[in-house]
Design a protein around this motif. Structure first.
Motif, PDB file in Angstrom:
ATOM      1  N   ARG A 222      12.434  19.300  76.706  1.00  0.00           N
ATOM      2  CA  ARG A 222      13.144  20.099  75.717  1.00  0.00           C
ATOM      3  C   ARG A 222      13.532  21.486  76.204  1.00  0.00           C
ATOM      4  NH1 ARG A 222      15.620  16.662  73.497  1.00  0.00           N
ATOM      5  NH2 ARG A 222      14.497  15.157  72.259  1.00  0.00           N
ATOM      6  N   GLY A 223      12.832  22.042  77.179  1.00  0.00           N
ATOM      7  CA  GLY A 223      13.225  23.356  77.635  1.00  0.00           C
ATOM      8  C   GLY A 223      12.168  24.050  78.458  1.00  0.00           C
ATOM      9  N   VAL A 224      12.533  25.236  78.913  1.00  0.00           N
ATOM     10  CA  VAL A 224      11.669  26.071  79.738  1.00  0.00           C
ATOM     11  C   VAL A 224      11.494  27.406  79.019  1.00  0.00           C
ATOM     12  CG1 VAL A 224      11.489  27.316  81.933  1.00  0.00           C
ATOM     13  CG2 VAL A 224      12.444  25.009  81.890  1.00  0.00           C
TER      14      VAL A 224
ATOM     15  N   LEU B 184      10.850  29.148  88.595  1.00  0.00           N
ATOM     16  CA  LEU B 184      10.122  28.769  89.810  1.00  0.00           C
ATOM     17  C   LEU B 184       9.884  29.948  90.733  1.00  0.00           C
ATOM     18  CD1 LEU B 184      11.455  25.322  91.082  1.00  0.00           C
ATOM     19  CD2 LEU B 184       9.219  25.870  90.172  1.00  0.00           C
ATOM     20  N   THR B 185      10.865  30.814  90.854  1.00  0.00           N
ATOM     21  CA  THR B 185      10.742  31.902  91.838  1.00  0.00           C
ATOM     22  C   THR B 185      10.948  33.286  91.244  1.00  0.00           C
ATOM     23  OG1 THR B 185      13.077  31.698  92.411  1.00  0.00           O
ATOM     24  CG2 THR B 185      11.510  30.417  93.724  1.00  0.00           C
ATOM     25  N   GLY B 186      11.367  33.371  89.976  1.00  0.00           N
ATOM     26  CA  GLY B 186      11.694  34.671  89.403  1.00  0.00           C
ATOM     27  C   GLY B 186      10.577  35.305  88.597  1.00  0.00           C
ATOM     28  N   ILE B 187       9.452  34.648  88.485  1.00  0.00           N
ATOM     29  CA  ILE B 187       8.356  35.164  87.655  1.00  0.00           C
ATOM     30  C   ILE B 187       7.291  35.801  88.535  1.00  0.00           C
ATOM     31  CG2 ILE B 187       6.465  34.493  86.116  1.00  0.00           C
ATOM     32  CD1 ILE B 187       9.104  34.381  84.749  1.00  0.00           C
ATOM     33  N   ARG B 188       6.924  37.015  88.186  1.00  0.00           N
ATOM     34  CA  ARG B 188       5.808  37.699  88.850  1.00  0.00           C
ATOM     35  C   ARG B 188       4.908  38.209  87.745  1.00  0.00           C
ATOM     36  NH1 ARG B 188       8.066  35.457  92.257  1.00  0.00           N
ATOM     37  NH2 ARG B 188       8.885  36.186  94.222  1.00  0.00           N
ATOM     38  N   GLY B 189       3.659  37.846  87.763  1.00  0.00           N
ATOM     39  CA  GLY B 189       2.739  38.311  86.739  1.00  0.00           C
ATOM     40  C   GLY B 189       3.022  37.718  85.375  1.00  0.00           C
ATOM     41  N   GLY B 190       3.425  36.472  85.339  1.00  0.00           N
ATOM     42  CA  GLY B 190       3.707  35.807  84.075  1.00  0.00           C
ATOM     43  C   GLY B 190       3.510  34.315  84.227  1.00  0.00           C
ATOM     44  N   LYS B 191       4.139  33.554  83.345  1.00  0.00           N
ATOM     45  CA  LYS B 191       4.007  32.107  83.448  1.00  0.00           C
ATOM     46  C   LYS B 191       5.290  31.420  83.006  1.00  0.00           C
ATOM     47  CE  LYS B 191       1.433  32.245  79.164  1.00  0.00           C
ATOM     48  NZ  LYS B 191       0.149  32.002  78.543  1.00  0.00           N
ATOM     49  N   THR B 192       5.467  30.211  83.513  1.00  0.00           N
ATOM     50  CA  THR B 192       6.572  29.349  83.148  1.00  0.00           C
ATOM     51  C   THR B 192       5.988  28.164  82.396  1.00  0.00           C
ATOM     52  OG1 THR B 192       7.866  29.995  85.083  1.00  0.00           O
ATOM     53  CG2 THR B 192       8.439  27.912  84.045  1.00  0.00           C
ATOM     54  N   ILE B 193       6.557  27.857  81.242  1.00  0.00           N
ATOM     55  CA  ILE B 193       6.066  26.767  80.414  1.00  0.00           C
ATOM     56  C   ILE B 193       7.182  25.732  80.288  1.00  0.00           C
ATOM     57  CG2 ILE B 193       5.127  26.138  78.153  1.00  0.00           C
ATOM     58  CD1 ILE B 193       4.496  29.253  77.913  1.00  0.00           C
TER      59      ILE B 193
END
Length: 73
Positions: free
Chosen positions: A56-58, A37-46
């Motif tokens: 099932r997961g992140v 939620l807050t640790g990604i810069r210039g990427g994505k969370t799926i």
């Protein structure tokens, strides 16, 4: 830690049940603890679900290091 969540649009939520609350709590906890939620810069969370809709997961998709000298090429 306790976080209060206010959901303003509930038309897609359906009936609120204790099971649904636990499911959402599990997903939010996984997102926070993984940095999704807050640790990604210039990427994505799926957020991954199986064919039955069970969480099932992140997955995090980002570059932990990028040589900025070549980033524009």
């Amino acid at each position: 830690m306790k976080i209060e969540l206010i959901i303003k649009n509930t038309e897609n939520l359906g009936e609120w049940t204790p099971e649904k609350k636990e499911r959402i709590q599990e997903i939010i906890t996984a997102l926070i603890s993984s940095g999704g939620l807050t640790g990604i810069r210039g990427g994505k969370t799926i957020i991954h679900f199986d064919g039955d809709g069970n969480f099932r997961g992140v997955a995090l998709d980002y570059w932990p290091f990028r040589n900025r000298k070549f980033a524009g090429n």
